[in-house]
Each structure stands twice: as structure tokens, then as C-alpha cells.
Motif scaffolding. Sequence first.
Motif, PDB file in Angstrom:
ATOM      1  N   ILE A 241       3.597   2.183   2.762  1.00 21.33           N
ATOM      2  CA  ILE A 241       4.444   3.366   2.686  1.00 21.33           C
ATOM      3  C   ILE A 241       3.529   4.584   2.715  1.00 21.33           C
ATOM      4  CG2 ILE A 241       6.086   4.662   1.264  1.00 21.33           C
ATOM      5  CD1 ILE A 241       6.698   1.826  -0.038  1.00 21.33           C
ATOM      6  N   SER A 242       3.727   5.419   3.711  1.00 17.74           N
ATOM      7  CA  SER A 242       2.997   6.675   3.776  1.00 17.74           C
ATOM      8  C   SER A 242       3.922   7.737   3.194  1.00 17.74           C
ATOM      9  CB  SER A 242       2.620   7.005   5.219  1.00 17.74           C
ATOM     10  OG  SER A 242       1.969   8.249   5.265  1.00 17.74           O
ATOM     11  N   ALA A 243       3.572   8.227   2.015  1.00 16.35           N
ATOM     12  CA  ALA A 243       4.485   9.112   1.294  1.00 16.35           C
ATOM     13  C   ALA A 243       3.868  10.458   0.960  1.00 16.35           C
ATOM     14  CB  ALA A 243       4.943   8.430   0.005  1.00 16.35           C
ATOM     15  N   GLY A 244       2.810  10.798   1.616  1.00 15.44           N
ATOM     16  CA  GLY A 244       2.176  12.080   1.326  1.00 15.44           C
ATOM     17  C   GLY A 244       2.755  13.199   2.158  1.00 15.44           C
ATOM     18  N   PRO A 245       2.464  14.414   1.774  1.00  9.39           N
ATOM     19  CA  PRO A 245       2.961  15.562   2.531  1.00  9.39           C
ATOM     20  C   PRO A 245       2.311  15.702   3.907  1.00  9.39           C
ATOM     21  CG  PRO A 245       1.531  16.291   0.743  1.00  9.39           C
ATOM     22  CD  PRO A 245       1.706  14.809   0.585  1.00  9.39           C
TER      23      PRO A 245
ATOM     24  N   LEU B  43       0.842  -1.191   0.000  1.00 12.95           N
ATOM     25  CA  LEU B  43       0.000   0.000   0.000  1.00 12.95           C
ATOM     26  C   LEU B  43       0.879   1.243   0.000  1.00 12.95           C
ATOM     27  CD1 LEU B  43      -2.768   1.439   0.432  1.00 12.95           C
ATOM     28  CD2 LEU B  43      -2.390   1.111   2.904  1.00 12.95           C
ATOM     29  N   VAL B  44       0.581   2.165  -0.905  1.00 10.83           N
ATOM     30  CA  VAL B  44       1.249   3.463  -0.922  1.00 10.83           C
ATOM     31  C   VAL B  44       0.190   4.512  -0.649  1.00 10.83           C
ATOM     32  CG1 VAL B  44       2.594   5.122  -2.262  1.00 10.83           C
ATOM     33  CG2 VAL B  44       3.014   2.667  -2.550  1.00 10.83           C
ATOM     34  N   LEU B  45       0.387   5.221   0.448  1.00 17.80           N
ATOM     35  CA  LEU B  45      -0.548   6.264   0.860  1.00 17.80           C
ATOM     36  C   LEU B  45      -0.014   7.632   0.456  1.00 17.80           C
ATOM     37  CD1 LEU B  45      -1.229   4.915   4.434  1.00 17.80           C
ATOM     38  CD2 LEU B  45      -2.880   4.973   2.555  1.00 17.80           C
ATOM     39  N   GLY B  46      -0.894   8.489  -0.025  1.00 17.71           N
ATOM     40  CA  GLY B  46      -0.505   9.848  -0.359  1.00 17.71           C
ATOM     41  C   GLY B  46      -0.510  10.094  -1.848  1.00 17.71           C
ATOM     42  N   SER B  47      -0.126  11.302  -2.202  1.00 18.63           N
ATOM     43  CA  SER B  47      -0.067  11.695  -3.608  1.00 18.63           C
ATOM     44  C   SER B  47       1.186  12.531  -3.804  1.00 18.63           C
ATOM     45  CB  SER B  47      -1.316  12.493  -3.991  1.00 18.63           C
ATOM     46  OG  SER B  47      -1.394  13.657  -3.189  1.00 18.63           O
ATOM     47  N   GLY B  48       1.496  12.792  -5.048  1.00 16.52           N
ATOM     48  CA  GLY B  48       2.667  13.608  -5.352  1.00 16.52           C
ATOM     49  C   GLY B  48       3.853  12.776  -5.805  1.00 16.52           C
ATOM     50  N   ARG B  49       4.969  13.471  -6.033  1.00 14.85           N
ATOM     51  CA  ARG B  49       6.170  12.857  -6.597  1.00 14.85           C
ATOM     52  C   ARG B  49       6.689  11.689  -5.774  1.00 14.85           C
ATOM     53  NH1 ARG B  49      11.417  13.097  -5.763  1.00 14.85           N
ATOM     54  NH2 ARG B  49      11.238  14.675  -4.156  1.00 14.85           N
ATOM     55  N   GLU B  50       6.763  11.868  -4.467  1.00 15.36           N
ATOM     56  CA  GLU B  50       7.316  10.821  -3.598  1.00 15.36           C
ATOM     57  C   GLU B  50       6.472   9.547  -3.682  1.00 15.36           C
ATOM     58  OE1 GLU B  50      10.374   9.535  -1.410  1.00 15.36           O
ATOM     59  OE2 GLU B  50      10.192  11.687  -1.710  1.00 15.36           O
ATOM     60  N   ALA B  51       5.158   9.685  -3.597  1.00 15.44           N
ATOM     61  CA  ALA B  51       4.270   8.524  -3.691  1.00 15.44           C
ATOM     62  C   ALA B  51       4.361   7.882  -5.069  1.00 15.44           C
ATOM     63  CB  ALA B  51       2.834   8.931  -3.379  1.00 15.44           C
ATOM     64  N   ASP B  52       4.465   8.705  -6.115  1.00 15.57           N
ATOM     65  CA  ASP B  52       4.607   8.181  -7.476  1.00 15.57           C
ATOM     66  C   ASP B  52       5.894   7.372  -7.618  1.00 15.57           C
ATOM     67  OD1 ASP B  52       2.250   9.473  -8.163  1.00 15.57           O
ATOM     68  OD2 ASP B  52       3.260  11.127  -9.201  1.00 15.57           O
ATOM     69  N   GLU B  53       7.013   7.897  -7.085  1.00 16.39           N
ATOM     70  CA  GLU B  53       8.296   7.202  -7.181  1.00 16.39           C
ATOM     71  C   GLU B  53       8.282   5.879  -6.416  1.00 16.39           C
ATOM     72  OE1 GLU B  53      11.338   9.924  -5.899  1.00 16.39           O
ATOM     73  OE2 GLU B  53      11.137  11.169  -7.700  1.00 16.39           O
ATOM     74  N   LYS B  54       7.728   5.886  -5.219  1.00 15.26           N
ATOM     75  CA  LYS B  54       7.663   4.656  -4.419  1.00 15.26           C
ATOM     76  C   LYS B  54       6.790   3.624  -5.116  1.00 15.26           C
ATOM     77  CE  LYS B  54      10.183   6.532  -1.218  1.00 15.26           C
ATOM     78  NZ  LYS B  54      11.478   6.913  -1.707  1.00 15.26           N
ATOM     79  N   SER B  55       5.666   4.055  -5.675  1.00 12.08           N
ATOM     80  CA  SER B  55       4.781   3.137  -6.392  1.00 12.08           C
ATOM     81  C   SER B  55       5.474   2.536  -7.605  1.00 12.08           C
ATOM     82  CB  SER B  55       3.510   3.862  -6.843  1.00 12.08           C
ATOM     83  OG  SER B  55       2.749   4.268  -5.731  1.00 12.08           O
TER      84      SER B  55
END
Length: 193
Positions: free
Chosen positions: A57-61, A17-29
Motif C-alpha cells: 500500500i502506497s499511502a504517502g502524499p 508493506l505500507v509505504l509513506g508517512s502520515g495519517r493515511e499510512a498510520d491507519e492502513k498499518s
Amino acid sequence: MAEGYPIILDVEGKKCLVLGSGREADEKSAALLRAGAQVHRQEHYASAHLDGCFAVISAGPDRSRNAEIFAEAERRGILVCCVDDPPHCRFTFASIVRQGELVIAISTGGACPALAVRLREKLERELGPEYAEFLKLARRLRGRLAETVPDFQQRRKLWYALVDSAILDHYRHGDEEAVKREIAAILPPDALT
């Protein structure tokens, strides 16, 4: 914090699971997808999203729910990383150099990720595709060498002779014939068939 224990995880077929939006979440996904994971993206967290997860992974701001995400993942035995929030991580991301099966992970323990990136960039310039080619060769030779040279110490000497030879330079220059000659000069003939 104790020093981390570096590992390479096999996430193929695992729900991540990848939580959040934006560049960091996109890269982890994207990285998880390349590794064969079943990636589930959610912009906002709900406890039910963790059902059946191997890792989250919680990757949101927005870090306001990281403590809750971390506690629930811990309770369920799920690997968890709340990016840029070390108290809420059971793993961190290294800066990665890849050439085929060669994988080098660089970490600064979160102290200075920019240094890890610069080191990765330096190694990417120095370690070219010849390393991937060498590892393809090693993969082909490994079983046959184990069969024909049963003595571990002798086999070890042969592997170091291959690694220390000019094979990488020959691959760097695209000289397959020189690679074959080098191998023939190092390995016993029955290991080559």
C-alpha cells in the motif's frame, strides 16, 4: 473501469508493506495489524522492499513513484493499492462496519469516499453489539444443526426462523433467558444438546 469484485482478504501472517508517512499510512498499518498481517513500514520506496510481500500500500502524499511501485508489484504478482490513485490500484479500501464476525464493507468505487463514511456511521448506529452476540450463538449452533438436520431446505428454514425471530431484540435488551426460550421454540430439541 469495470465494477470491483468485493472480497475479504485473510492477511494473517502475510508480509504487507505500507509505504509513506502520515495519517493515511498510520491507519492502513493499524488495520493490517488488527487483521494479523506482518506490517513493514517504509517512508520511501525501494524495489527490494517488495521482496516476499503479499500486498503493498502506497499511502504517502508523494505520488511521484506510484506508477513504478504499481508496475513492479504487478510484475511480481503482489496486490497493490496506491491510495487515491485509481489507475495504480488492484484493490481499494472500503469503509467498514464491524460487530464481531459481522463485517459490512461499503464502497463508492472511489467516486465519493465521504458517502461511504457517512453510510458506515449510520450503520454503526443501527447495528449494535447484539449482532456480534447473535453470531457467537450461530457459530455455536452451526455444527450441531448440520448434524441433526441433514436436509438443507429444512435447515435453511430454521436459520431464517432464527434470523427473523426476536433473538436480536432480546440480545439488545440483555435478556439471555428470552434468547434461550426463543431458540428452544424454533429448533428441534436434539439440535440444542
